[in-house]
Structure formats: structure tokens, C-alpha cells
Design an enzyme around this catalytic site. Structure first.
Site, PDB file in Angstrom:
ATOM      1  N   LYS A 175      41.322 -25.532 -41.401  1.00 37.41           N
ATOM      2  CA  LYS A 175      40.097 -24.652 -41.446  1.00 37.41           C
ATOM      3  C   LYS A 175      40.021 -24.001 -42.498  1.00 37.41           C
ATOM      4  O   LYS A 175      40.967 -24.116 -43.560  1.00 37.41           O
ATOM      5  CB  LYS A 175      40.165 -23.571 -40.354  1.00 37.41           C
ATOM      6  CG  LYS A 175      41.699 -22.894 -40.362  1.00 37.41           C
ATOM      7  CD  LYS A 175      41.704 -21.973 -39.126  1.00 37.41           C
ATOM      8  CE  LYS A 175      41.942 -22.453 -37.620  1.00 37.41           C
ATOM      9  NZ  LYS A 175      40.928 -22.323 -36.819  1.00 37.41           N
ATOM     10  N   ARG A 176      38.824 -23.298 -43.222  1.00 35.12           N
ATOM     11  CA  ARG A 176      38.547 -22.639 -44.446  1.00 35.12           C
ATOM     12  C   ARG A 176      39.925 -21.499 -44.317  1.00 35.12           C
ATOM     13  O   ARG A 176      40.430 -20.986 -43.261  1.00 35.12           O
ATOM     14  CB  ARG A 176      37.476 -21.664 -44.159  1.00 35.12           C
ATOM     15  CG  ARG A 176      36.224 -22.482 -44.559  1.00 35.12           C
ATOM     16  CD  ARG A 176      36.254 -23.307 -46.068  1.00 35.12           C
ATOM     17  NE  ARG A 176      36.239 -22.607 -47.089  1.00 35.12           N
ATOM     18  CZ  ARG A 176      35.229 -22.403 -47.623  1.00 35.12           C
ATOM     19  NH1 ARG A 176      34.052 -23.212 -47.404  1.00 35.12           N
ATOM     20  NH2 ARG A 176      35.178 -21.524 -48.571  1.00 35.12           N
TER      21      ARG A 176
ATOM     22  N   LYS B  11      37.658 -29.553 -30.974  1.00 37.19           N
ATOM     23  CA  LYS B  11      38.100 -30.725 -31.488  1.00 37.19           C
ATOM     24  C   LYS B  11      39.581 -31.254 -31.070  1.00 37.19           C
ATOM     25  O   LYS B  11      39.603 -32.209 -30.602  1.00 37.19           O
ATOM     26  CB  LYS B  11      37.767 -31.231 -32.860  1.00 37.19           C
ATOM     27  CG  LYS B  11      35.976 -30.572 -33.319  1.00 37.19           C
ATOM     28  CD  LYS B  11      36.219 -30.492 -34.915  1.00 37.19           C
ATOM     29  CE  LYS B  11      34.996 -29.929 -35.342  1.00 37.19           C
ATOM     30  NZ  LYS B  11      35.344 -29.582 -36.855  1.00 37.19           N
TER      31      LYS B  11
ATOM     32  N   THR C  39      35.453 -23.963 -33.568  1.00 36.55           N
ATOM     33  CA  THR C  39      35.141 -25.256 -33.136  1.00 36.55           C
ATOM     34  C   THR C  39      36.211 -26.345 -33.461  1.00 36.55           C
ATOM     35  O   THR C  39      36.066 -27.188 -32.675  1.00 36.55           O
ATOM     36  CB  THR C  39      33.697 -25.713 -33.693  1.00 36.55           C
ATOM     37  OG1 THR C  39      33.817 -25.678 -35.206  1.00 36.55           O
ATOM     38  CG2 THR C  39      32.510 -24.826 -33.057  1.00 36.55           C
TER      39      THR C  39
ATOM     40  N   LYS D 124      42.032 -15.763 -40.456  1.00 37.83           N
ATOM     41  CA  LYS D 124      42.279 -16.858 -39.563  1.00 37.83           C
ATOM     42  C   LYS D 124      43.842 -16.828 -39.811  1.00 37.83           C
ATOM     43  O   LYS D 124      44.531 -17.644 -39.042  1.00 37.83           O
ATOM     44  CB  LYS D 124      41.867 -18.117 -40.352  1.00 37.83           C
ATOM     45  CG  LYS D 124      40.230 -18.234 -40.223  1.00 37.83           C
ATOM     46  CD  LYS D 124      39.569 -19.346 -40.660  1.00 37.83           C
ATOM     47  CE  LYS D 124      38.182 -19.612 -40.621  1.00 37.83           C
ATOM     48  NZ  LYS D 124      37.890 -20.294 -39.169  1.00 37.83           N
TER      49      LYS D 124
ATOM     50  N   HIS E 158      26.853 -15.245 -36.126  1.00 36.57           N
ATOM     51  CA  HIS E 158      28.091 -16.020 -36.324  1.00 36.57           C
ATOM     52  C   HIS E 158      29.127 -15.174 -36.833  1.00 36.57           C
ATOM     53  O   HIS E 158      30.304 -15.799 -37.072  1.00 36.57           O
ATOM     54  CB  HIS E 158      27.787 -17.188 -37.509  1.00 36.57           C
ATOM     55  CG  HIS E 158      27.054 -18.452 -36.977  1.00 36.57           C
ATOM     56  ND1 HIS E 158      27.772 -19.151 -36.267  1.00 36.57           N
ATOM     57  CD2 HIS E 158      25.752 -18.663 -36.898  1.00 36.57           C
ATOM     58  CE1 HIS E 158      26.462 -20.304 -35.780  1.00 36.57           C
ATOM     59  NE2 HIS E 158      25.535 -19.689 -36.197  1.00 36.57           N
TER      60      HIS E 158
HETATM   61  C1  LIG Z   1      35.364 -28.198 -37.266  1.00 34.22           C
HETATM   62  C2  LIG Z   1      35.380 -27.908 -38.710  1.00 34.22           C
HETATM   63  C3  LIG Z   1      35.541 -26.570 -39.253  1.00 34.22           C
HETATM   64  C4  LIG Z   1      35.409 -25.316 -38.383  1.00 34.22           C
HETATM   65  O1  LIG Z   1      36.810 -25.020 -38.023  1.00 34.22           O
HETATM   66  P1  LIG Z   1      37.329 -23.846 -37.172  1.00 34.22           P
HETATM   67  O2  LIG Z   1      38.830 -24.161 -37.007  1.00 34.22           O
HETATM   68  O3  LIG Z   1      36.566 -23.404 -36.258  1.00 34.22           O
HETATM   69  O4  LIG Z   1      37.210 -22.799 -38.413  1.00 34.22           O
HETATM   70  C5  LIG Z   1      35.524 -26.549 -40.696  1.00 34.22           C
HETATM   71  N1  LIG Z   1      35.236 -27.584 -41.489  1.00 34.22           N
HETATM   72  C6  LIG Z   1      35.199 -28.797 -40.871  1.00 34.22           C
HETATM   73  C7  LIG Z   1      35.540 -30.020 -41.922  1.00 34.22           C
HETATM   74  C8  LIG Z   1      35.180 -29.014 -39.610  1.00 34.22           C
HETATM   75  O5  LIG Z   1      35.237 -30.234 -39.404  1.00 34.22           O
END
Ligand SMILES: *Cc1c(COP(=O)(O)O)cnc(C)c1O
Length: 823
Positions: free
Chosen positions: A561-562, A673, A669, A567, A370
Site C-alpha cells: 500500500k502507499r 482484495k 480496499t 498505515k 475519502h
Molecule cells: C488496492 C490498491 C491500493 C489500495 O490499497 P490500500 O491497502 O487500501 O491502501 C493501492 N494501490 C494499488 C496499486 C492497489 O491495487
């Protein structure tokens, strides 16, 4: 029975799906199971009663699924993951069982709507971010595709911490998610396993005179399973997520007990129960704590014992067909100790030879990588292994010796290669390299986006790819369209289903049928109405949580995101400051009013990430306070970003920020979304962004920044000071930060931020992409101001998002890994 009809055919004696039956069960659970008289202030008991009503219907289908799998005897897959970021279960179950209308009707007599009850449920936050959420999306897809996949994880007493923002700083608060009970789990004590720790290896001769090993004088911990139902989408299938809780054995600390300190012995149960007490809150970094290794082994051992026990129950000790009927998918290196543990169980417990055990292990284990970040590559000190898991270390050494012999045979005399590839990193503090152990022990190694897999093959795992090219493959991540479209965006769901039919929920490629509608002005107007409603809903959340007023007629620019330097939330902040600077200068020509939302948790020990949160907060304060900004720019940091918030956020986003340094984000991911829900992406050529761009086309994506190879090339002569002084806008932005404009009463707190931007060793090369990013944001403004053009591109983003369904991903795992044809 064929798959399409199974979900519809209800057994005659099953609980009714009509409103009367559901209402009767709701009443019974409320009055009898929970013993309540009135609904009262809190809706909690009503929520629980409804959850139990839905759960009853899940349990029927769960048992039927179990029976069917037993009769059909398919190959079973165990998905091993230290994280499952499931979020809420009630509305997902209602959607997948098609109970939503019926539930609404049943609730009417209580004067309470479904939306309010849904809010009573705590998120199951047993994960950090993308990796844990992927596991959750995969479970949904496996059940929806009717695949016999069981998730195995840990039942953390405390999940991902809650993030509170105090004076702009992140403060962590514990997530006591089980406090009010969890109606979605069923304890299964009869399937308890015993997991060993410490002790020694003892060698002996068995009755046939064969040399054997056993692990003795161990301290044992019980693993008690709690099962969570995982419903498929309207297909009658309910799979299982089995979460292990650690408990002390009764003989725990018998010595102390016998020495008379009964209370000390009972209190010492804590040690065992600590194992599943808390999720480690580190995304993309490991910190080498012994308790974490204990968690990893606890999960791996209990899950393998569970699978082997069922095998032996049905097949006795004949393992000749085991590998044809079982597979294990390792979600990152976290459960890699499953490789030597399967060897140990097969040899020491079931008396197979090394050769037989190794054949089975390497035909059943598959590893998903990952991350490319070197700091996230797990290594455990040999000394820690020797103390905690001595028998496992023996086996790892033997695996390594045999592996290095194979390397030596392939590359005679190449000692440097042997040193490079060794599972044991030698030196003063020898370490076990878990990723190498995973590769050696698996028949499949996959990355999670095309670029990521290519970089793995040419970089981190190059030597291994040279030796075993056939092991390596790509499986680009996906997200479930049930939660991330049908459930979270009812407005869009209804518009889509009315327009193109509703088969897209189970077959997301059907969204292609939307493409011609991008040219239909009436449809575009309805599309905008749906988006606007979602923005109003998000604005309510932002007002409540951040006390900032978002205007739904402005563009919603979102990055959640984190928080991590790779990032590059910083790049986003720099752009916000640049907009602020323009507004103050009166340079608003061509400017599109926007609301910028940023959210995400920082690992508690990650100082720079926490400073970035503080910077976002201070910039937001300054901007929101300035009346000149009000018509143009509003900024908010949303605390406690989690799954249930993302369900509100992604339907409302116009612009999705995916700004990672190229070559650093494995897949992402969140990007998928947002795209599914009609946001346009501003992003780098990184992770799955590349595939999003390819799917939707250059015209419908705002590309910026260096690509992965340019990043490598630029590193050699990277000079951020020169970039800054050569760019008037950038210089002014740095001047605002460095003059203390955003921290007048808190001098110096952002020095580390400006220093990192100016460092020639800045690994994330933020300054390198500033100009390109700002220019791309100008293109965003220009397009957004053309409402019809933007709507058209928004529709095309949704229309082209079909390939980012996790159903597509899981079909590929099934075809290429789990059901890989024998050569
Ligand atoms: C989808 C999701 C992530 C992943 O987000 P990235 O932008 O791909 O890092 C992290 N936390 C939550 C709560 C999510 O729903």
C-alpha cells in the site's frame, strides 16, 4: 431484450468470436495496420495487433451501448475523478468479452503465449492508490451492472512515477506510459471544449433588462477528449472513460505572435499543455500548487460542458428535466469546483436564474469523502482563486453568503457556528474550504466505510450533519471480483467455478456456497495447491525484482500500500526486528517460518515515508544476510508497487497486514482484495477492517490494537518511553534500531524514526499497539502451524468476502444516491 441474453446475441454482421476470425484479424492488424513482417524479438507489435483485434470487438458493443442509451434515455451519471488507476486493459477485456480461450488459440501460430503478450502492456497508472483504484473498480461494476455511468478524468502524459530503489532509497523515475502508443484510447476531437482561465467578470444587462455576468478577457485552453472503452462482464455493455488532454488554442498568445515572435508564441503552447502533463503523486495530502487547481478546474469545466452540450443538443435550452436525467459524483473534493462551475454555466451561458441554477446544482451533485486526515482537507487561497478563476470566486462568495444566512436563520445569534461553517476561512490568508463547498452544493455526502462515515458525522462535518442529517450516508467501498479474483487468480477461479458454479463472478454473494467446503479435507488440500502455485509465481517476481529467495512453503506475510505513517508499516518493521531478535537469541519455540513482503510508494516530498522505506531495506539486508535467519525469516521490499503487481501479490498472500492507527484509514480496499483471495487479516478496528471482521467472524481474523475511541482517550496521557521500558521485547527492538545495528555505515539515518516512536505527540501511536500486535502475530503463528485449521479459515475468508464486491457498492450508490426517490 432482457439483460441476460443481450451479451450472447451477436449482431449477424459483427466480427466473429471464433478462433479463425480472431486469428485473421490479428494477422491483418499485424501486417496491415502496423505494417510488420515478422514477430521478431519484441512482442510489442503482436501485443498491439492483439489489442486492436480485441478493441474492434469492444467498439462494436460500445456503439451499440451508445445507441441503446440514446433510445432508452436513462438517467446518466458522470463520475468525476482526478484519478483512475486502471492498470492493464488487455486481459481484462479478454475476460469480460469471454475471449480468452479464443485468443490463446489464435496466438498459437505465433509461438507466443497470452501471458507473455500481456506483460508488454504498461499499466495505466493515472492514480496514486486506493482512491484512483476505487474509481477503476467502480467503472467495471457500472458497466457490468449495465448502468449509464461515464468516468471523466485527465489524460496525464505522465502517470504515477516509477519507483526505483537505489541503496535502499526511493528514487522516482517518470512514467512515460504513452511512449509506445495506447491502443485503448480513441481521440474524439469533435467533442473538444474550451476552458477559460484568468480574465475578469463583467456585468451587463441582457435584452430583457436582466442583470447578468460574463467572464471576459480570459486565456483559454482546449480540452480534447480521449475515450477509453469500459467493458461490462459478458453483458454486451461497453461504457466510456473520457479523459481530457489540454491543448493550446490557435490564438494562444496572439499578442506575441503579432509582435513578431512567432516562435515564442508557439513555444508558449507549453503553458496550456502543461495542465495534463503530470499526475500529482501525493496520496492523502494536497500541496496547494496553482497547477493542481488548474487541473481540477480543467477537468470539472470540460466534463460539465460535455454533459450540458449533449443535453442542449437533445432538449434545447429547457433544463426543467435536467436534474431527473443527470447526476454528478465527486470522487473526493478534488473536482469540487464543479459546484460553482455548474452554477456559472447555467447562469452565464444558458441564462438561468440563480434560483433555477442552484436547484439543479444541489439536485445533481453528490460528494464522496475519502479521508479524515486534516492535512488532506483541501483549501485553496482566495487570492489564487481570484487570479485564476475570478468568476468562480464571485459565485463561491454568493453561495457562501446565502448559506451563512441559512445558518443564521437556523441558529440565531450563534456567530461562532457561522464562522466555523463558513466556506471561506477568514484570517490573514483567507482560504476556500473545498469540503464545505462540496457539502453545501451536494444533496448527498458519503463516507466509504461504516466507521469512517460515523467519524465524519461526529467529527469533521458535525455542524453540517446537525443542519442536514439527511444528506449523510455510508457506502462501504468494494473491489471488482473480475480483476481481483477471476482474472488475477486463474487457479482459484477454476477451482471455485468447478465447485460452486461460475455465477459468483457476477454475483459474489454466491461465494457463501463455499462455507461447507471448509470442512472438506479433500477440498482443503486442493485449496492449498492453488495457493502454493500462486506463491511460486510471486516468489519468481520477488526473486527477479528484489533478489531475495522466498520459499513457498513458508508463510507469506504481505503489506503493500502507499507508504504513510498512519498505515504504520513501521509496526510491521518493529515486528520483523522482534522476530530477528528472537531468532538470534535462539527463541524459536513455536515460531512459524515466514517471508515478509512490503511494498509501496512514498510521496516524493514525504521525508519520513522515504526513511521508512530505507529502514525496511536495511532490516531486510541484515536479516537476509544472517544464516541463522534463513530457515525462519526472509524479508523483501518490492519496488514499484502497482496494479499489475497486486494482481500477482494478492493471490499469493497468506496474511494481509492492515495495521493503520484506528480512526485514520477511511476504508482500505487492499484488505478486500486479500480477503477475497483467501488471506487472513491481521488488523486494527479501522476502516473496512471492522466490516471484514464482522463478515468473517472473530475466529478467522487476527484483531489487535486500540480502537478509535481508545486512541483518542490514550492520546491525553500517551507516554511511549514508559511503554518501551515496560516491555523487554520492545526495549530490545528499540535498542537494535538506536544502536545503529541496521545502519552501521550510515550513522544517524534512523534517528527520526526512533524519535517519532518515542514522541508523546506521535499522532500514529505506534508504540501503543506494539505489544498487542506482537501477541496477535504469535496467534498467527500458532494457527498457521495447524495447516488444516488455517486452510479452513482461509476458505471462510473467501466465502465471506461477497459483500466486498464493488457491485454491491455500486448497487447502493444507484439505489440511495443516483436514483434516490424524491420525498
Ligand atoms: C488496492 C490498491 C491500493 C489500495 O490499497 P490500500 O491497502 O487500501 O491502501 C493501492 N494501490 C494499488 C496499486 C492497489 O491495487
Amino acid at each position: 431484450m432482457d439483460k441476460a441474453t443481450r451479451g450472447c446475441v451477436e449482431k449477424p454482421d459483427w466480427l466473429g468470436m471464433d478462433p479463425e476470425s480472431v486469428a485473421a484479424d490479428l494477422k491483418r492488424h499485424f501486417a496491415l495496420t502496423l505494417g510488420r513482417d515478422e514477430v521478431g524479438e519484441s512482442h510489442h507489435y503482436l501485443y498491439t495487433a492483439l489489442a486492436l483485434t480485441v478493441r474492434d470487438r469492444l467498439v462494436e458493443r460500445w456503439r451499440a451501448t451508445r445507441d441503446r442509451y440514446r433510445d432508452e434515455n436513462p438517467k446518466r451519471i458522470a463520475y468525476l475523478s482526478l484519478e483512475f488507476l486502471m492498470g492493464r486493459a488487455l486481459s481484462n477485456a479478454a475476460l469480460n468479452l469471454d475471449m480468452e480461450p479464443v485468443v490463446r488459440e489464435a496466438l498459437q501460430q505465433y509461438g507466443c503465449d497470452l501471458e507473455a503478450l500481456v506483460e508488454e502492456e504498461m499499466d495505466a497508472g493515472l492514480g496514486n492508490g486506493g482512491l484512483g483504484r476505487l474509481a477503476a473498480c467502480f467503472l467495471d461494476s457500472c458497466a457490468s451492472l449495465d448502468l449509464p455511468v461515464t468516468g471523466y478524468g485527465l489524460r496525464y502524459e505522465y502517470g504515477m512515477f516509477h519507483q526505483i530503489v537505489r541503496n535502499g532509497y526511493q528514487v522516482e523515475s517518470p512514467d512515460n506510459w504513452l511512449r509506445n502508443g495506447n491502443p485503448w484510447e480513441i481521440e474524439s476531437p469533435e467533442n473538444t471544449c474550451r476552458v477559460q482561465f484568468f480574465g475578469d467578470t463583467e456585468y451587463y444587462q441582457d435584452d430583457n433588462g436582466t442583470e447578468r455576468a460574463r467572464w471576459v478577457a480570459t486565456s483559454d485552453v482546449l480540452a480534447v477528449p480521449y475515450d477509453v472503452p469500459v467493458p461490462g462482464y459478458r453483458n454486451g455493455t461497453v461504457n466510456t472513460l473520457r479523459l481530457w488532454k489540454s491543448e493550446a488554442t490557435d490564438e494562444f498568445n496572439l499578442d506575441e505572435f503579432n509582435a513578431g515572435s512567432y516562435t515564442d508564441a508557439v513555444a508558449a503552447k507549453n503553458l496550456a499543455e502543461q495542465i495534463t502533463m503530470v499526475l500529482y503523486p501525493n496520496d492523502a495530502s494536497e500541496n496547494g500548487k496553482a497547477l493542481r487547481l488548474r487541473q481540477q478546474y480543467f477537468l470539472s469545466s470540460a466534463s460539465l460542458q460535455d454533459v450540458l452540450r449533449r443535453w442542449v443538443r437533445h432538449n434545447g435550452r429547457d433544463f426543467s428535466q435536467f436534474a431527473e436525467k443527470n447526476g454528478f459524483q465527486l470522487n473526493d473534493t478534488h473536482p469540487t469546483v464543479a459546484v460553482p462551475e455548474l452554477m456559472r454555466l447555467l447562469m452565464d451561458e444558458y441564462l438561468l436564474s440563480w434560483g433555477q441554477a442552484w436547484e439543479i446544482t444541489t439536485q445533481t451533485m453528490a460528494y464522496t469523502n475519502h479521508t479524515l486526515l486534516p492535512e488532506a482537507l483541501e483549501c485553496w487561497p482566495v487570492g489564487l482563486f481570484r487570479e485564476l478563476l475570478p468568476r468562480l470566486l464571485d459565485i463561491i462568495f454568493e453561495i457562501n453568503a446565502r448559506f451563512l444566512a441559512e445558518v443564521a436563520e437556523h441558529y440565531p445569534g450563534d456567530v461562532d457556528r457561522q464562522r466555523r461553517m463558513s466556506i471561506i476561512q477568514e484570517g490573514d490568508h483567507p482560504q476556500v474550504r473545498m469540503a464545505y463547498l462540496a457539502i453545501v452544493g451536494s444533496f448527498s455526502v458519503n463516507g466509504v466505510a461504516v466507521l469512517h462515515t460515523e467519524l465524519l458525522k461526529s467529527g469533521l462535518f458535525r455542524d453540517f450533519c446537525e443542519l442536514w442529517p439527511e444528506k449523510f450516508n455510508n457506502k462501504t467501498n468494494g473491489v471488482t471480483p473480475r480483476r481481483w479474483l477471476a482474472h488475477c487468480n486463474p487457479g482459484l477461479r477454476d477451482l471455485l467455478s468447478e465447485t460452486i458454479g461460475d455465477d459468483w463472478v457476477a454475483d459474489l454473494d454466491a461465494l457463501e456456497r463455499l462455507k461447507p467446503l471448509a470442512d472438506d479435507a479433500a477440498f482443503r488440500a486442493r485449496w492449498r495447491d492453488v495457493k502454493r502455485d500462486a506463491k511460486v509465481r510471486l516468489a519468481e517476481l520477488v526473486a527477479r525484482k528484489c533478489d531475495v529467495q522466498f520459499d513457498p512453503d513458508m508463510m507469506f506475510d504481505v503489506q503493500v500500500k502507499r507508504i504513510h505513517e498512519y498505515k504504520r508499516q513501521l509496526l510491521n518493521v518493529l515486528h520483523v526486528i522482534h522476530l530477528y531478535d528472537r531468532i538470534r537469541r535462539g527463541d524459536t519455540e513455536g515460531l512459524q517460518p515466514r517471508c515478509v513482503l512490503i511494498g509501496g510508494k512514498a510521496a516524493p516530498g514525504y521525508a519520513m515515508a522515504k526513511t521508512i522505506i530505507k529502514l525496511i531495506g536495511n532490516v531486510a539486508e541484515t536479516v537476509n544476510r544472517d544464516p541463522r535467519c534463513r530457515p525462519w525469516l526472509r524479508v523483501a521490499f518490492l519496488p514499484d508497487y502497482k496494479v499489475s503487481f497486486m494482481e500477482r501479490i494478492c493471490p499469493a498472500a497468506d496474511l494481509s497486514e492492515q495495521t493503520s492507527t484506528a480512526g485514520k484509514e477511511a476504508s482500505g480496499t487492499g484488505n478486500m482484495k486479500f480477503m477475497m483471495n483467501g488471506a487472513l487479516t491481521i488488523g486494527t478496528l479501522d476502516g473496512a477492517n471492522i466490516e471484514i471482521l464482522e463478515a468473517v467472524g472473530q475466529d478467522n481474523f487476527f484483531l489487535f490494537g486500540l480502537d478509535a475511541s481508545e486512541v483518542q482517550e490514550t492520546r491525553k496521557h500517551y507516554d511511549p518511553d514508559a511503554i518501551i521500558s515496560g516491555d523487554r521485547d520492545f526495549e530490545r527492538v528499540m535498542q537494535l534500531i538506536e544502536s545503529g545495528h541496521f545502519n552501521l555505515l550510515e550513522p544517524g539515518i534512523f534517528d527520526s524514526v526512533s524519535a517519532s516512536i518515542r514522541s508523546p505527540h506521535d499522532a500514529w501511536m505506534t508504540a501503543a499497539d506494539f505489544r498487542s500486535y506482537v501477541d496477535a502475530q504469535r496467534r498467527v503463528d500458532r494457527v498457521y502451524r495447524d495447516t488444516e485449521l488455517w486452510s479452513c479459515k482461509s476458505i471462510l475468508n473467501t466465502a465471506c468476502s461477497g459483500r466486498f464486491s464493488s457491485d454491491r457498492t455500486i448497487r447502493a450508490y444507484e439505489r440511495d444516491i443516483w436514483n434516490k426517490p424524491k420525498e
